[in-house]
Design an enzyme around this catalytic site. Structure first.
Site, mmCIF file in Angstrom:
data_model
loop_
_atom_site.group_PDB
_atom_site.id
_atom_site.type_symbol
_atom_site.label_atom_id
_atom_site.label_comp_id
_atom_site.label_asym_id
_atom_site.label_seq_id
_atom_site.Cartn_x
_atom_site.Cartn_y
_atom_site.Cartn_z
ATOM 1 N N CYS A 211 13.871 -0.205 0.602
ATOM 2 C CA CYS A 211 14.745 0.853 0.070
ATOM 3 C C CYS A 211 13.975 2.037 -0.507
ATOM 4 O O CYS A 211 14.575 3.042 -0.865
ATOM 5 C CB CYS A 211 15.706 0.290 -0.974
ATOM 6 N N CYS B 86 13.224 -6.757 -5.555
ATOM 7 C CA CYS B 86 13.583 -5.377 -5.861
ATOM 8 C C CYS B 86 14.980 -5.337 -6.484
ATOM 9 O O CYS B 86 15.919 -5.917 -5.938
ATOM 10 C CB CYS B 86 13.542 -4.545 -4.585
ATOM 11 N N CYS C 259 9.191 -0.238 -2.852
ATOM 12 C CA CYS C 259 9.814 -1.251 -2.007
ATOM 13 C C CYS C 259 9.832 -0.738 -0.571
ATOM 14 O O CYS C 259 10.274 0.373 -0.318
ATOM 15 C CB CYS C 259 11.237 -1.521 -2.495
ATOM 16 N N CYS D 230 0.807 -3.333 -11.268
ATOM 17 C CA CYS D 230 1.423 -3.123 -12.579
ATOM 18 C C CYS D 230 2.841 -2.612 -12.340
ATOM 19 O O CYS D 230 3.041 -1.442 -12.000
ATOM 20 C CB CYS D 230 0.573 -2.120 -13.355
ATOM 21 N N CYS E 224 17.456 -3.495 -3.827
ATOM 22 C CA CYS E 224 17.941 -4.072 -2.558
ATOM 23 C C CYS E 224 17.720 -5.582 -2.455
ATOM 24 O O CYS E 224 18.055 -6.177 -1.446
ATOM 25 C CB CYS E 224 17.272 -3.371 -1.372
#
Length: 166
Positions: free
Chosen positions: A130, A79, A127, A150, A82
């Site tokens: 976060c 991510c 995510c 995707c 984070c």
């Protein structure tokens, strides 16, 4: 005259879609508590404008614009908000859509919510640490899962695998 009508109808349609997106409920962040929570100003300071638009405002990048689309080294995609590891390069494949695609996330890496923008129901992926918007998952992917995660490449960062000691 005909061309002007097409142009006006197109502009009106775009404004309608923008209004629909603006009126829809907030992203997953509003419904869930996440391990990492920051103010809007803190996210803006940490992320690039493009990352902020995608991760925090559920935007998307132009197809084919992410450098991660052509990333084929072994490693982990994390991510951009984070740095939580999300996908292994072992599950990345070329979907032909213009966005990095994976057939499976890492264990306990992502969460999903229903996205009803544009008059359809899709499964949004975020995510789990976060709450950053990553993209969507579809059921037209390859075996073994049949899923296509995707992902917006600008919502991800790539960490190459350490060279093996031989």
């Amino acid at each position: 005259m005909f061309d002007r009508r097409i142009l006006l109808a197109s502009v009106a349609g775009l404004f309608g879609l923008a209004a629909f997106r603006w009126l829809r409920a907030s992203p997953a962040q509003a419904a869930e508590k996440f391990e990492i929570e920051k103010t809007d100003a803190e996210w803006r300071a940490q992320l690039t404008p493009q990352q902020y638009e995608i991760l925090r405002k559920e935007g998307t990048e132009r197809p084919g614009s992410s450098p991660l689309l052509k990333e084929h080294r072994k490693g982990t995609f994390a991510c951009a908000g984070c740095d939580l590891p999300l996908f292994s390069s072992e599950t990345k494949y070329e979907s032909g859509t213009g966005w990095p695609s994976f057939w499976k996330p890492l264990e306990n890496a992502v969460g999903t919510t229903t996205d009803r923008t544009f008059g359809m129901a899709r499964t949004e992926v975020h995510c789990r640490r976060c709450g950053g918007h990553l993209g969507h998952v579809f059921d037209d992917g390859p075996k073994p899962t049949g899923l296509r995660y995707c992902m917006d490449g600008f919502a991800l960062v790539f960490h190459p695998a350490a060279p093996s000691a031989t």
